[in-house]
Design an enzyme around this catalytic site. Structure first.
Site, mmCIF file in Angstrom:
data_model
loop_
_atom_site.group_PDB
_atom_site.id
_atom_site.type_symbol
_atom_site.label_atom_id
_atom_site.label_comp_id
_atom_site.label_asym_id
_atom_site.label_seq_id
_atom_site.Cartn_x
_atom_site.Cartn_y
_atom_site.Cartn_z
ATOM 1 N N SER A 193 0.852 -1.194 0.000
ATOM 2 C CA SER A 193 0.000 0.000 0.000
ATOM 3 C C SER A 193 0.884 1.239 0.000
ATOM 4 O O SER A 193 2.059 1.168 0.399
ATOM 5 C CB SER A 193 -0.831 0.023 1.283
ATOM 6 O OG SER A 193 -1.502 1.259 1.432
ATOM 7 N N TYR A 240 -2.002 -0.277 10.567
ATOM 8 C CA TYR A 240 -2.087 -0.635 9.141
ATOM 9 C C TYR A 240 -0.796 -0.216 8.427
ATOM 10 O O TYR A 240 -0.225 -0.988 7.655
ATOM 11 C CB TYR A 240 -3.310 0.062 8.515
ATOM 12 C CG TYR A 240 -3.528 -0.267 7.048
ATOM 13 C CD1 TYR A 240 -4.108 -1.477 6.667
ATOM 14 C CD2 TYR A 240 -3.168 0.626 6.040
ATOM 15 C CE1 TYR A 240 -4.323 -1.778 5.320
ATOM 16 C CE2 TYR A 240 -3.377 0.340 4.696
ATOM 17 C CZ TYR A 240 -3.954 -0.868 4.350
ATOM 18 O OH TYR A 240 -4.163 -1.164 3.016
ATOM 19 N N SER A 288 1.917 -2.561 9.319
ATOM 20 C CA SER A 288 1.728 -3.881 8.690
ATOM 21 C C SER A 288 2.149 -3.855 7.228
ATOM 22 O O SER A 288 2.723 -4.822 6.717
ATOM 23 C CB SER A 288 0.271 -4.338 8.817
ATOM 24 O OG SER A 288 -0.572 -3.682 7.878
ATOM 25 N N ILE A 309 -8.074 3.156 -3.820
ATOM 26 C CA ILE A 309 -8.781 2.269 -4.736
ATOM 27 C C ILE A 309 -10.230 2.102 -4.269
ATOM 28 O O ILE A 309 -10.488 1.924 -3.067
ATOM 29 C CB ILE A 309 -8.083 0.881 -4.817
ATOM 30 C CG1 ILE A 309 -6.557 1.033 -5.005
ATOM 31 C CG2 ILE A 309 -8.699 0.048 -5.944
ATOM 32 C CD1 ILE A 309 -6.114 1.736 -6.265
HETATM 33 N N1 LIG Z 1 -8.670 -0.225 -1.327
HETATM 34 C C1 LIG Z 1 -7.571 0.498 -1.222
HETATM 35 O O1 LIG Z 1 -7.603 1.723 -1.389
HETATM 36 C C2 LIG Z 1 -6.255 -0.147 -0.931
HETATM 37 C C3 LIG Z 1 -5.108 0.667 -0.962
HETATM 38 C C4 LIG Z 1 -3.879 0.113 -0.691
HETATM 39 C C5 LIG Z 1 -3.779 -1.234 -0.407
HETATM 40 N N2 LIG Z 1 -4.900 -2.016 -0.372
HETATM 41 C C6 LIG Z 1 -4.714 -3.425 -0.047
HETATM 42 O O2 LIG Z 1 -5.252 -4.240 -1.064
HETATM 43 C C7 LIG Z 1 -5.709 -5.470 -0.510
HETATM 44 C C8 LIG Z 1 -7.158 -5.686 -0.923
HETATM 45 O O3 LIG Z 1 -7.909 -4.592 -0.461
HETATM 46 P P1 LIG Z 1 -9.388 -4.286 -0.949
HETATM 47 O O4 LIG Z 1 -9.523 -2.829 -0.965
HETATM 48 O O5 LIG Z 1 -9.716 -5.085 -2.147
HETATM 49 O O6 LIG Z 1 -10.176 -4.818 0.344
HETATM 50 P P2 LIG Z 1 -11.620 -5.460 0.527
HETATM 51 O O7 LIG Z 1 -12.523 -5.013 -0.547
HETATM 52 O O8 LIG Z 1 -11.949 -5.206 1.947
HETATM 53 O O9 LIG Z 1 -11.329 -7.038 0.317
HETATM 54 C C9 LIG Z 1 -10.474 -7.716 1.169
HETATM 55 C C10 LIG Z 1 -10.359 -9.158 0.721
HETATM 56 O O10 LIG Z 1 -9.468 -9.829 1.627
HETATM 57 C C11 LIG Z 1 -10.144 -10.933 2.213
HETATM 58 N N3 LIG Z 1 -9.702 -11.116 3.585
HETATM 59 C C12 LIG Z 1 -9.678 -10.198 4.564
HETATM 60 N N4 LIG Z 1 -9.210 -10.723 5.693
HETATM 61 C C13 LIG Z 1 -8.922 -12.008 5.417
HETATM 62 C C14 LIG Z 1 -8.414 -13.072 6.170
HETATM 63 N N5 LIG Z 1 -8.114 -12.932 7.469
HETATM 64 N N6 LIG Z 1 -8.247 -14.269 5.583
HETATM 65 C C15 LIG Z 1 -8.558 -14.438 4.281
HETATM 66 N N7 LIG Z 1 -9.046 -13.463 3.502
HETATM 67 C C16 LIG Z 1 -9.239 -12.268 4.077
HETATM 68 C C17 LIG Z 1 -11.612 -10.623 2.117
HETATM 69 O O11 LIG Z 1 -12.320 -11.827 2.095
HETATM 70 P P3 LIG Z 1 -13.740 -12.027 2.853
HETATM 71 O O12 LIG Z 1 -14.605 -10.892 2.449
HETATM 72 O O13 LIG Z 1 -14.231 -13.342 2.327
HETATM 73 O O14 LIG Z 1 -13.423 -12.030 4.281
HETATM 74 C C18 LIG Z 1 -11.681 -9.894 0.766
HETATM 75 O O15 LIG Z 1 -11.736 -10.821 -0.299
HETATM 76 C C19 LIG Z 1 -5.495 -5.363 0.993
HETATM 77 O O16 LIG Z 1 -4.291 -5.987 1.358
HETATM 78 C C20 LIG Z 1 -5.404 -3.864 1.226
HETATM 79 O O17 LIG Z 1 -4.662 -3.565 2.356
HETATM 80 C C21 LIG Z 1 -6.127 -1.505 -0.630
#
Ligand SMILES: NC(=O)c1ccc[n+]([C@@H]2O[C@H](COP(=O)([O-])OP(=O)(O)OC[C@H]3O[C@@H](n4cnc5c(N)ncnc54)[C@H](OP(=O)(O)O)[C@@H]3O)[C@@H](O)[C@H]2O)c1
Length: 245
Positions: A136, A149, A152, A182
């Site tokens: 991130s 966060y 991490s 995102i």
């Molecule tokens: N969105 C942003 O702006 C952004 C920016 C920088 C980095 N990121 C990173 O990108 C990644 C995806 O983010 P996102 O925005 O797509 O998040 P999201 O929409 O909240 O989706 C998170 C995904 O991770 C799964 N997950 C969460 N905890 C888990 C666990 N303990 N074990 C297994 N699966 C788990 C969830 O599955 P379930 O729903 O089935 O639990 C879901 O499929 C993350 O690592 C986040 O930190 C996101």
């Protein structure tokens, strides 16, 4: 057919990655905590589990190999934000442990488990596999209302470097995509805040990132276009990382 494991595949960035790989003819084993996944394809294998659990990570790797055989690519997407944003001076140990256990420890030990398999893959043009982590902009940007966060994700960046170093001799490039802001469930709670910041000129490319922007970058880093790149972080953030004057 190449086989990719994607953690965090049920929503957002992970789901976009699954779609990208399935559309390109790959086999995918995906993991999320949800009981089911929306993807229905003979080339898709879903494993319900928690990335922070050692037993569930083992179940994921075993199911992947049983269903589709050799693992060619690992994409570490699963991650969580703190349940509640709290100032650094009020951060709790429970929240720190939860976020670190999933984002950093889970990513580290899933990578270790898959790497132990991948190093035995036959070599193809010097390559045995590819690994890509999703960290991130928080890996290098201070947000004092979600310090755990940031820590991490800085940890995930070191996981990238460590495995890039350790696995280079086996022909396994390990790289990282650093998403910016995102449009997913994770950011939905703070949509207005980011709408205002983006509207106010925060990003050179003045729009939200979409999950597909990240999936495109992951795909480029893991499918053979860039075999001499390892230990690299790719900012996919509309230019957020640049210092501007
Ligand atoms: N969105 C942003 O702006 C952004 C920016 C920088 C980095 N990121 C990173 O990108 C990644 C995806 O983010 P996102 O925005 O797509 O998040 P999201 O929409 O909240 O989706 C998170 C995904 O991770 C799964 N997950 C969460 N905890 C888990 C666990 N303990 N074990 C297994 N699966 C788990 C969830 O599955 P379930 O729903 O089935 O639990 C879901 O499929 C993350 O690592 C986040 O930190 C996101």
């Amino acid at each position: 057919m190449k086989h990719v494991i994607i953690s965090g595949c049920t929503r957002g960035i992970g789901a976009a990655c699954v779609k990208k790989f399935l559309d390109a003819g790959y086999r995918v084993t995906g993991m999320g905590r949800s009981a089911k996944s929306d993807f229905e394809s003979v080339n898709f294998n879903y494993v319900s589990g928690d990335l922070s659990s050692s037993a569930d990570r083992q179940k994921l790797v075993e199911s992947a190999i049983k269903k589709f055989g050799q693992i060619d690519i690992l994409v570490n997407v699963a991650g969580v934000a703190p349940l509640e944003r709290r100032d650094l001076l009020e951060m709790t140990e429970e929240s720190y442990d939860r976020v670190m256990d999933i984002n950093t420890k889970g990513t580290l030990f899933l990578t270790q488990a898959v790497a132990r398999e991948m190093i035995n893959n036959p070599e193809e043009k010097g390559i045995r596999g590819y690994i890509c982590n999703i960290s991130s902009l928080s890996a290098y940007t201070s947000s004092t209302s979600r310090g755990e966060y940031c820590i991490s994700k800085a940890g995930v960046s070191m996981v990238t470097k460590l495995f890039a170093d350790r696995l280079a001799e086996y022909g396994i490039p390990v790289n990282e995509v650093r998403p910016g802001i995102i449009n997913t469930d994770m950011t939905s709670k703070v949509k207005e805040k980011y709408d205002n910041l983006i509207g106010g000129g925060l990003l050179p490319i003045s729009r939200w990132g979409e999950p597909e922007d990240i999936a495109d970058a992951v795909f480029a880093l893991t499918t053979g276009a860039l075999p001499y790149v390892t230990g690299q972080s790719l900012d996919v953030d509309g230019g957020f990382h640049m210092r501007r004057l």
